[in-house]
Design an enzyme around this catalytic site. Structure first.
Site, PDB file in Angstrom:
ATOM      1  N   CYS A 161      13.137  30.354 -12.525  1.00 53.48           N
ATOM      2  CA  CYS A 161      12.709  30.282 -11.242  1.00 53.48           C
ATOM      3  C   CYS A 161      11.350  29.390 -11.249  1.00 53.48           C
ATOM      4  CB  CYS A 161      12.178  31.722 -10.467  1.00 53.48           C
ATOM      5  SG  CYS A 161      10.806  32.332 -11.372  1.00 53.48           S
ATOM      6  N   CYS A 196       8.505  30.457 -13.208  1.00 55.05           N
ATOM      7  CA  CYS A 196       8.456  29.931 -14.289  1.00 55.05           C
ATOM      8  C   CYS A 196       7.859  28.552 -14.706  1.00 55.05           C
ATOM      9  CB  CYS A 196       9.902  29.961 -15.272  1.00 55.05           C
ATOM     10  SG  CYS A 196      10.817  31.441 -14.911  1.00 55.05           S
ATOM     11  N   ASP A 233      12.633  -8.918   6.232  1.00 50.54           N
ATOM     12  CA  ASP A 233      12.712 -10.482   5.958  1.00 50.54           C
ATOM     13  C   ASP A 233      14.150 -10.670   6.229  1.00 50.54           C
ATOM     14  OD1 ASP A 233      12.261 -12.746   4.471  1.00 50.54           O
ATOM     15  OD2 ASP A 233      13.560 -12.082   2.997  1.00 50.54           O
ATOM     16  N   ASP A 246      14.518  -8.907  -0.092  1.00 46.77           N
ATOM     17  CA  ASP A 246      15.669  -9.262  -0.856  1.00 46.77           C
ATOM     18  C   ASP A 246      14.908  -9.182  -2.384  1.00 46.77           C
ATOM     19  OD1 ASP A 246      13.880 -11.406  -1.099  1.00 46.77           O
ATOM     20  OD2 ASP A 246      15.353 -13.060  -0.772  1.00 46.77           O
ATOM     21  N   ASP A 285       9.157 -11.230  -1.553  1.00 45.38           N
ATOM     22  CA  ASP A 285       8.584 -10.174  -0.839  1.00 45.38           C
ATOM     23  C   ASP A 285       7.861  -9.084  -1.556  1.00 45.38           C
ATOM     24  OD1 ASP A 285      10.008 -11.506   1.263  1.00 45.38           O
ATOM     25  OD2 ASP A 285      11.847 -10.368   0.818  1.00 45.38           O
TER      26      ASP A 285
END
Length: 755
Positions: free
Chosen positions: A13, A16, A453, A643, A647
């Protein structure tokens, strides 16, 4: 500081995983640690001058969990770097009674067998207990009592992991769900043992058996669902091919017949040994293991593992192909453009793995609650048990104590976020969209604005429409050869326009000197001791910019020297087929778009009008894109879509970012989301998936909170004045169902529709 990763077994869980994190963070040598419940993987940064990984493993084992290395190589490396005597003292003695029992269980008692044995033993115990209770039959006390005692011990052994982990975690002051089960069932068992001493009391052996069995069954179903989610999200990791055929002779020529290639002998090598330039033979049904270009043959390729496209694509001579594609029809001969570690497939596998191991910010809430949940529940159970002991008797108080412990469920809280995230990652991977981490998946749904872009993002497939020559001493082929040579150093979409032009078939490549790619402007280099420029108007020497004329609604490139403009290339943009539809969907969600491009104003404005974008920024250099985004970020949470080539500054400065990957620009370091199918609709689908995932997580967390808020007081007997009490066996069932409800709700994401 040193960073290591390893796996931790036996976690059940969120308490833990968060308990392990808290315990190690308290140590001076640990700078940071992150433990992922579903993948079982831990990453830790620690001071190697104070400790080593074996000591850390020993500490985790004391808490009741089993850490291990990712592979044998890592283990050998780690051990070699540490002092041998220190290692021998730090490795625990595994030749114990517990180790022998574990060995026996591993060999003869599979999880499925444990559940079957538990169910059978529990049913018999219930028959014996309820038969006496409802006077269905009567057995001698010794037979009935000792049978139930024996059967409860059998069931307890099937769930012995709960006791080992639960009490160890309790003694280490990091109690978890196992601790609640261990304390509750142990209390019931010890109380039931009073019958051996002639003390009149009700035997709770049936409750012990039912609680453990229900938890085992619930955990089994939960583990199957978790495995299903992990397997779906890690579909790309299932690569069966371990070797590849490489031609033994080197092939230097770019043009060679398929018949010549087929006559060359091959050798089998591991994919990891492939080097750039190797020529490989790919048979039908085999996966292409490295990024490559086709030298011979033609065949259909299944690229769904990379870009989510279900329709096969045709690969032929000169075609560039992503690794991870599967050859369907005929033999292909390909030249490796990268080694396996640098390929698209390797990058994608890395993205998938990192995304699985990361935590979304929304998960921090569950982590904080899990850290205090179990201690609070134990305290409430003690208070409620003591209260009802005083109000009625010890047996009734014990029943309330057990019910409060058993009904509490930190598992539901812990599973709420990672299960939903895993299913979402599986869906996104199948459609060719890869998130770098869970945080990226979460925050994408928070965006309020998108900045695009233009070239390669909203448009695709540039083509050279016109070549206008100003130098009468050169013909069209000679001019093209110069431009083609300069563009050969670039992987930009403009370079692809030159590579696909008919004149490229007879093009000559000249030796280049002092080549320089000027981001956002173009390329300049020396050819035969003459300095050439190829790019937009801003790249030209200032004295030539006045005479340069830009074609309306076209991308215009100039080929020039320091003295004059030699030629002008007019390139045509083609809008992606799904761009308009994607922008329409975003507008319906109240998200407006901007177009930020380095192209000229006429062409940029034309594309913007066709896509109904009013916010347009032409002639922008990378630094200007970043400035524009920073300004917009004061009012909006901006998604930048590029792309992945020019950029990078803008992608890095945005609230979140997405990049379209190419064969030569795999998974740019600047973007949070990598898209391999180049569809604009994939951006909208990813956005919609993010919204659906966060809604699903909130539903899961809401249910987990409401469950505990509603049922814990009921189990404590808050409404006892109205005669409302919960039996421990019902509490065990409710606890298991609460976890399963979260698991099944998260699985509803599988029905997400990709537009």
């Amino acid at each position: 500081m040193k960073e290591d990763s390893f796996f931790i077994e036996q976690m059940t869980c969120q308490a833990c995983s968060s308990g392990i994190e808290r315990a190690l963070r308290r140590k001076s040598f640990c700078e940071d640690i992150e433990v992922h419940l579903l993948t079982k993987k831990a990453r830790i940064r620690y001071d190697e001058t104070q400790t080593n990984l074996e000591d850390i493993f020993a500490l985790i084992r004391k808490m009741g969990y089993e850490p291990h290395y990712e592979d044998n190589t890592q283990k050998a490396t780690a051990l070699d770097t540490q002092d041998a005597s220190h290692n021998m003292s730090s490795i625990p003695n595994r030749f114990s009674v517990n180790a022998l029992i574990e060995s026996f269980d591993a060999r003869f008692l599979s999880p499925k067998k444990k559940i079957i044995i538990s169910i059978c033993a529990t049913l018999i115990t219930l028959i014996l207990s309820w038969g006496e209770m409802f006077h269905l039959f009567h057995l001698p006390f010794e037979v009935s009592y000792f049978s139930m005692l024996f059967l409860s011990l059998v069931v307890a052994h099937m769930g012995r992991g709960f006791y080992i982990r639960g009490f160890k975690a309790l003694f280490m002051r990091n109690p978890n769900m196992d601790s609640l089960i261990a304390i509750g069932t142990t209390s019931a068992f010890l109380y039931s043992l009073q019958g051996m001493f002639g003390i009149e009391s009700h035997a709770y052996f049936d409750s012990v058996c039912v609680i453990i069995t229900l938890v085992l069954v619930g955990k089994s179903i939960e583990n199957v669902s978790k495995k299903d989610a992990l397997d779906s999200a890690s579909l790309l990791l299932e690569i069966n091919q371990k070797s590849i055929q490489r031609l033994t002779m080197s092939v230097d020529s770019q043009v060679i017949s398929e018949s010549q290639l087929s006559q060359m002998s091959c050798e089998n090598i591991l994919a990891q040994d492939v080097k750039e330039g190797d020529v490989l033979k790919v048979l039908p049904g085999e996966m292409i293991m490295v990024d490559c270009v086709v030298l011979g043959g033609s065949s259909s390729l299944d690229t769904s593992a990379i870009n989510g496209e279900s329709v096969p694509t045709l690969a032929h001579n000169g075609e560039e192909v992503f690794s991870g594609s599967i050859n369907l029809d005929s033999v292909l001969y390909v030249r490796a453009q990268k080694n396996a570690k640098q390929s698209a497939l390797a990058q994608i596998l890395s993205l998938v793995q990192k995304a699985q191991e990361s935590k979304a910010p929304i998960a921090s809430l569950a982590d904080r609650i899990a850290g205090i949940f179990v201690p609070i529940v134990i305290s409430l159970a003690l208070i409620a048990g003591a209260f009802w002991w005083g109000m009625r008797d010890f047996e009734f108080g014990l029943s309330i104590f057990i019910a409060t412990l058993v009904i509490s469920c930190p598992c539901a809280l812990g599973l709420a976020t990672p299960m939903a995230i895993l299913h979402a990652q599986s869906i996104s991977n199948k459609m060719g969209v890869f998130f770098k981490d869970a945080k990226s998946l979460q925050i994408l749904g928070e965006i309020t604005h998108i900045a695009f872009d233009k070239t390669g993002t909203l448009t695709q497939g540039l083509s050279i429409e016109q070549i206008q020559i100003f130098d009468n001493s050169k013909n069209e082929q000679e001019v093209f050869n110069l431009a083609y040579t300069l563009e050969s150093t670039s992987y930009h979409i403009i370079a692809e326009a030159f590579q696909t032009h008919p004149l490229s078939k007879n093009a000559t490549l000249y030796p280049l000197q002092e080549s320089q790619n000027v981001i956002g402007q173009g390329i300049k280099a020396k050819i035969n001791d003459v300095f050439y420029f190829l790019g937009n108007i801003t790249l030209l020497p200032k004295h030539l910019q006045k005479s340069a004329q830009i074609k309306d609604d076209k991308i215009t490139l100039f080929l020039a020297t320091d003295e004059c403009i030699i030629a002008q290339f007019s390139l045509q943009d083609h809008i992606k087929a799904d761009a308009s539809l994607a922008l329409t969907y975003f507008k319906q969600k109240g998200i407006e778009s901007s177009l930020i491009s380095g192209d000229n104003a006429q062409n940029t404005q034309k594309i913007a009008q066709m896509l109904d974008i009013s916010d347009v920024y032409p002639h922008t250099l990378p630094s200007e894109k970043m400035r524009i985004l920073q300004e917009k970020s004061t009012k909006h949470k901006v998604l930048m879509v590029g792309d992945g080539i020019n950029d990078a500054p803008a992608l890095a400065s945005a609230f979140t970012s997405a990049a379209f990957a190419s064969l030569h620009d795999i998974a740019t370091q600047s973007a949070d989301i990598i898209i391999y199918n180049h569809k604009v609709m994939s951006i909208y689908n990813a956005y919609a998936l993010s919204k659906a995932t966060i809604l699903n997580i909130k539903q899961n967390l809401g249910f987990a909170f409401c469950y505990n808020v509603a049922f814990i007081p009921l189990a404590m007997g808050v409404f006892g004045g109205f005669g409302i009490f919960l039996h421990p066996m019902f509490c065990a069932l409710a606890m298991s169902l609460s976890s399963l409800s979260v698991v099944f709700n998260a699985a509803r994401l599988k029905t997400f529709k990709i537009l």
